[in-house]
Scaffold this motif. Structure first.
Motif, PDB file in Angstrom:
ATOM      1  N   UNK A 138       1.890   5.517   8.496  1.00  0.00           N
ATOM      2  CA  UNK A 138       0.670   4.374   8.422  1.00  0.00           C
ATOM      3  C   UNK A 138       0.797   3.578   9.603  1.00  0.00           C
ATOM      4  N   UNK A 139       2.085   2.971   9.682  1.00  0.00           N
ATOM      5  CA  UNK A 139       2.158   1.918  10.827  1.00  0.00           C
ATOM      6  C   UNK A 139       1.757   2.596  12.539  1.00  0.00           C
ATOM      7  N   UNK A 140       2.196   3.906  12.585  1.00  0.00           N
ATOM      8  CA  UNK A 140       2.017   4.389  13.791  1.00  0.00           C
ATOM      9  C   UNK A 140       0.335   4.723  13.874  1.00  0.00           C
ATOM     10  N   UNK A 141      -0.347   4.862  12.837  1.00  0.00           N
ATOM     11  CA  UNK A 141      -1.787   5.187  12.827  1.00  0.00           C
ATOM     12  C   UNK A 141      -2.573   3.882  12.730  1.00  0.00           C
ATOM     13  N   UNK A 142      -2.118   2.711  12.081  1.00  0.00           N
ATOM     14  CA  UNK A 142      -2.770   1.537  12.000  1.00  0.00           C
ATOM     15  C   UNK A 142      -2.146   0.417  12.481  1.00  0.00           C
ATOM     16  N   UNK A 143      -1.112   0.314  12.729  1.00  0.00           N
ATOM     17  CA  UNK A 143      -0.183  -1.113  13.094  1.00  0.00           C
ATOM     18  C   UNK A 143      -0.426  -1.984  11.831  1.00  0.00           C
ATOM     19  N   UNK A 144      -0.276  -1.564  10.731  1.00  0.00           N
ATOM     20  CA  UNK A 144      -0.374  -2.151   9.596  1.00  0.00           C
ATOM     21  C   UNK A 144       0.820  -2.202   8.685  1.00  0.00           C
ATOM     22  N   UNK A 145       1.108  -3.509   8.234  1.00  0.00           N
ATOM     23  CA  UNK A 145       2.253  -3.629   7.109  1.00  0.00           C
ATOM     24  C   UNK A 145       1.896  -2.939   5.935  1.00  0.00           C
ATOM     25  N   UNK A 146       2.904  -2.223   5.207  1.00  0.00           N
ATOM     26  CA  UNK A 146       2.537  -1.759   3.780  1.00  0.00           C
ATOM     27  C   UNK A 146       2.239  -2.625   2.986  1.00  0.00           C
ATOM     28  N   UNK A 147       2.505  -4.100   3.053  1.00  0.00           N
ATOM     29  CA  UNK A 147       2.234  -5.208   1.896  1.00  0.00           C
ATOM     30  C   UNK A 147       0.601  -5.269   2.314  1.00  0.00           C
ATOM     31  N   UNK A 148      -0.104  -4.894   3.361  1.00  0.00           N
ATOM     32  CA  UNK A 148      -1.363  -5.264   3.832  1.00  0.00           C
ATOM     33  C   UNK A 148      -2.172  -3.808   3.240  1.00  0.00           C
ATOM     34  N   UNK A 149      -1.702  -2.762   2.947  1.00  0.00           N
ATOM     35  CA  UNK A 149      -2.222  -1.723   2.621  1.00  0.00           C
ATOM     36  C   UNK A 149      -3.576  -1.714   1.740  1.00  0.00           C
ATOM     37  N   UNK A 150      -4.647  -1.126   2.197  1.00  0.00           N
ATOM     38  CA  UNK A 150      -5.819  -1.220   1.498  1.00  0.00           C
ATOM     39  C   UNK A 150      -5.824  -0.229   0.181  1.00  0.00           C
ATOM     40  N   UNK A 151      -6.733  -0.401  -0.706  1.00  0.00           N
ATOM     41  CA  UNK A 151      -6.505   0.424  -2.156  1.00  0.00           C
ATOM     42  C   UNK A 151      -6.634   1.823  -1.788  1.00  0.00           C
ATOM     43  N   UNK A 152      -7.308   2.540  -1.116  1.00  0.00           N
ATOM     44  CA  UNK A 152      -7.560   3.741  -0.865  1.00  0.00           C
ATOM     45  C   UNK A 152      -6.489   4.516  -0.462  1.00  0.00           C
ATOM     46  N   UNK A 153      -5.736   3.784   0.559  1.00  0.00           N
ATOM     47  CA  UNK A 153      -4.342   4.280   0.997  1.00  0.00           C
ATOM     48  C   UNK A 153      -3.350   4.150  -0.087  1.00  0.00           C
ATOM     49  N   UNK A 154      -3.416   2.925  -0.910  1.00  0.00           N
ATOM     50  CA  UNK A 154      -2.201   2.903  -1.928  1.00  0.00           C
ATOM     51  C   UNK A 154      -2.589   4.210  -3.052  1.00  0.00           C
ATOM     52  N   UNK A 155      -3.846   4.572  -3.131  1.00  0.00           N
ATOM     53  CA  UNK A 155      -4.112   5.920  -4.311  1.00  0.00           C
ATOM     54  C   UNK A 155      -3.415   6.873  -3.382  1.00  0.00           C
ATOM     55  N   UNK A 156      -3.614   7.137  -2.177  1.00  0.00           N
ATOM     56  CA  UNK A 156      -3.230   8.254  -1.299  1.00  0.00           C
ATOM     57  C   UNK A 156      -1.507   8.200  -1.738  1.00  0.00           C
ATOM     58  N   UNK A 157      -0.999   6.968  -1.150  1.00  0.00           N
ATOM     59  CA  UNK A 157       0.446   7.048  -1.180  1.00  0.00           C
ATOM     60  C   UNK A 157       1.041   7.269  -2.562  1.00  0.00           C
ATOM     61  N   UNK A 158       0.356   7.012  -3.705  1.00  0.00           N
ATOM     62  CA  UNK A 158       0.912   7.223  -4.981  1.00  0.00           C
ATOM     63  C   UNK A 158       0.632   8.582  -5.449  1.00  0.00           C
ATOM     64  N   UNK A 159      -0.440   9.368  -5.066  1.00  0.00           N
ATOM     65  CA  UNK A 159      -0.522  10.601  -5.311  1.00  0.00           C
ATOM     66  C   UNK A 159       0.165  11.463  -4.545  1.00  0.00           C
ATOM     67  N   UNK A 160       0.580  11.336  -3.139  1.00  0.00           N
ATOM     68  CA  UNK A 160       1.468  12.052  -2.522  1.00  0.00           C
ATOM     69  C   UNK A 160       2.831  11.925  -3.096  1.00  0.00           C
ATOM     70  N   UNK A 161       3.059  10.723  -3.349  1.00  0.00           N
ATOM     71  CA  UNK A 161       4.549  10.612  -4.008  1.00  0.00           C
ATOM     72  C   UNK A 161       4.561  11.485  -5.072  1.00  0.00           C
ATOM     73  N   UNK A 162       3.670  11.439  -6.118  1.00  0.00           N
ATOM     74  CA  UNK A 162       4.019  12.295  -7.410  1.00  0.00           C
ATOM     75  C   UNK A 162       3.805  13.625  -7.022  1.00  0.00           C
ATOM     76  N   UNK A 163       2.921  14.286  -6.131  1.00  0.00           N
ATOM     77  CA  UNK A 163       2.786  15.531  -5.976  1.00  0.00           C
ATOM     78  C   UNK A 163       4.346  16.233  -5.373  1.00  0.00           C
TER      79      UNK A 163
END
Length: 161
Positions: A65-90
């Motif tokens: 995420x940082x490499x693609x967006x230069x964004x801190x994890x705590x600034x993650x938008x909701x859509x990326x949070x959903x992707x993060x949670x889903x990939x974690x569970x898969x």
């Protein structure tokens, strides 16, 4: 750019798993007809496996995420949070299904059904936990030296040179 420290990852992962064990163990025991001791032991065992995997997964996700967006994890938008949670569970299903079969004595179908239930439960839990965790323990950007040797305070919006 700043990532969570190793110590912070340990706190994050430990908190996540302890709360999850306390919530899920009784549900697992009830649904499988197992004793509370067996339910706790099985969920604790699954949690140990996930505690090893979770910081690895989160660090890889954060680096990408940082490499693609230069964004801190705590600034993650909701859509990326959903992707993060889903990939974690898969990834958790792939890792834990064999354990449910071998140690838990479940058939492949039963292990998959339990994993679907755990996945749905933990996907929602992961999403909510990380929102709360990021608010309670936000990443503190580090001070880094610029070309003149002066300290600069980096934020999640800073461009990566």
């Amino acid at each position: 750019m700043t990532l969570r420290t190793f110590k912070e990852r340990v706190i994050q992962t430990g908190s996540f798993e302890l709360i999850g064990i306390a919530f899920v163990s009784p549900v697992y025991a009830y649904l499988t007809g197992a004793s509370m001791v067996h339910g706790f032991a099985m969920i604790a065992m699954l949690s140990i496996v996930i505690m090893i995997w979770c910081p690895i997964f989160n660090t890889i996700f954060d680096l990408i995420e940082r490499g693609k967006t230069a964004r801190l994890a705590c600034k993650r938008p909701q859509s990326v949070r959903v992707l993060h949670a889903t990939l974690h569970e898969v990834s958790a299903v792939i890792i834990t299904c064999p354990l449910l079969m071998v140690v838990g004595g479940h058939s492949l179908g039963s292990a998959l059904a339990l994993n679907v239930g755990l996945t749905l439960t933990y996907t929602v839990y992961t999403y909510l936990f990380h929102i709360i965790y990021d608010r309670v323990r936000p990443i503190k950007p580090s001070l880094e030296k610029n070309e003149a040797g002066q300290s600069e305070h980096l934020t999640g919006e800073a461009a990566v040179a």
